[in-house]
Motif scaffolding. Sequence first.
Motif, PDB file in Angstrom:
ATOM      1  N   GLY A  33       1.529  15.434  34.688  1.00  0.00           N
ATOM      2  CA  GLY A  33       1.308  14.886  33.222  1.00  0.00           C
ATOM      3  C   GLY A  33       1.861  13.684  33.290  1.00  0.00           C
ATOM      4  O   GLY A  33       2.626  13.091  34.181  1.00  0.00           O
ATOM      5  N   PRO A  34       1.338  13.011  32.241  1.00  0.00           N
ATOM      6  CA  PRO A  34       2.126  11.461  32.049  1.00  0.00           C
ATOM      7  C   PRO A  34       3.305  11.373  31.999  1.00  0.00           C
ATOM      8  O   PRO A  34       3.816  10.232  31.952  1.00  0.00           O
ATOM      9  N   GLU A  35       4.043  12.274  31.398  1.00  0.00           N
ATOM     10  CA  GLU A  35       5.597  12.273  31.414  1.00  0.00           C
ATOM     11  C   GLU A  35       6.257  12.166  32.782  1.00  0.00           C
ATOM     12  O   GLU A  35       7.219  11.819  32.775  1.00  0.00           O
ATOM     13  N   ARG A  58       0.576   6.831  29.811  1.00  0.00           N
ATOM     14  CA  ARG A  58      -0.560   7.017  29.099  1.00  0.00           C
ATOM     15  C   ARG A  58      -1.693   5.685  29.058  1.00  0.00           C
ATOM     16  O   ARG A  58      -2.800   5.826  29.019  1.00  0.00           O
ATOM     17  N   TRP A  76       4.254  14.618  21.375  1.00  0.00           N
ATOM     18  CA  TRP A  76       5.282  14.739  22.265  1.00  0.00           C
ATOM     19  C   TRP A  76       6.659  14.305  22.226  1.00  0.00           C
ATOM     20  O   TRP A  76       7.870  14.804  22.508  1.00  0.00           O
ATOM     21  N   SER A 133       6.425   7.585  29.349  1.00  0.00           N
ATOM     22  CA  SER A 133       5.577   8.236  28.944  1.00  0.00           C
ATOM     23  C   SER A 133       4.276   7.555  28.202  1.00  0.00           C
ATOM     24  O   SER A 133       3.066   7.729  28.269  1.00  0.00           O
ATOM     25  N   GLU A 147      -4.193   8.317  22.449  1.00  0.00           N
ATOM     26  CA  GLU A 147      -3.065   8.569  23.230  1.00  0.00           C
ATOM     27  C   GLU A 147      -1.808   8.336  22.500  1.00  0.00           C
ATOM     28  O   GLU A 147      -0.626   8.892  22.891  1.00  0.00           O
TER      29      GLU A 147
END
Length: 230
Positions: free
Chosen positions: A107-109, A64, A19, A60, A12
Amino acid sequence: MEGSIEARVSHEVDLWLRWLPKWQPGTHRARMRLCRTCFGSPVIAAAGLTTDVPHAVQHSMSMRMKLIIDAAVDDYTDRNLPLLQRELEEAERRDRAQHYHPSEGLGPEAAGLELDPEPEDGHPFLFTLGELAAGSAPDAAGAAGRESAASAPELPLEPPPLSEEEKQAIRAEVRLADEFAQQVGRRVCAELVQHRERITAGVARYVEPQVVALLADLGRELDSPMWPSS
Ligand SMILES: [Zn+2]
């Protein structure tokens, strides 16, 4: 999910570093409230992201790591805590039948952030995703509710009430799940410390220059003759 907690953390962190170059300041409006996931988080401290790091960058990473912990706890519950697992499945089935979930599948963001932007004065929203999720938007939720009631008239039946012994047994399993989550959280943090160097190097390379440029712009704006001096 495959692999050890440590391997998942490492993976991750790889994804987060991939990212990071895409992060830009000002793509989100400033939050008015503190983020409950990030503020005071041991994960953020372990990653070395506590000081002078924009929230979106911290968030973010938090999400994760949360994915890893949640998946490990789900797996543990599924294998070792049958009563809690049954309760969770039951609750989820009922919940799915009744509510719209705009915050799922992000998404994780974006996960865990406010669903709606801050309202502006004089420009009210007709409805917000937050209201819709809570089932309180007057028209939209009403219409959605009627529609789902028409197409799916049978909501799952309320399960029979639990006996005192069953409640006790479930509480004991909840405690075990909590303890397991703490344990996994500690392992995640210990592993993150091992990656702190590359995490802070990524921040120094991709985040700091943008923050410095932003502050310089702000400084120029404040110095400009357009800005009334007090
Ligand atoms: Zn956050």
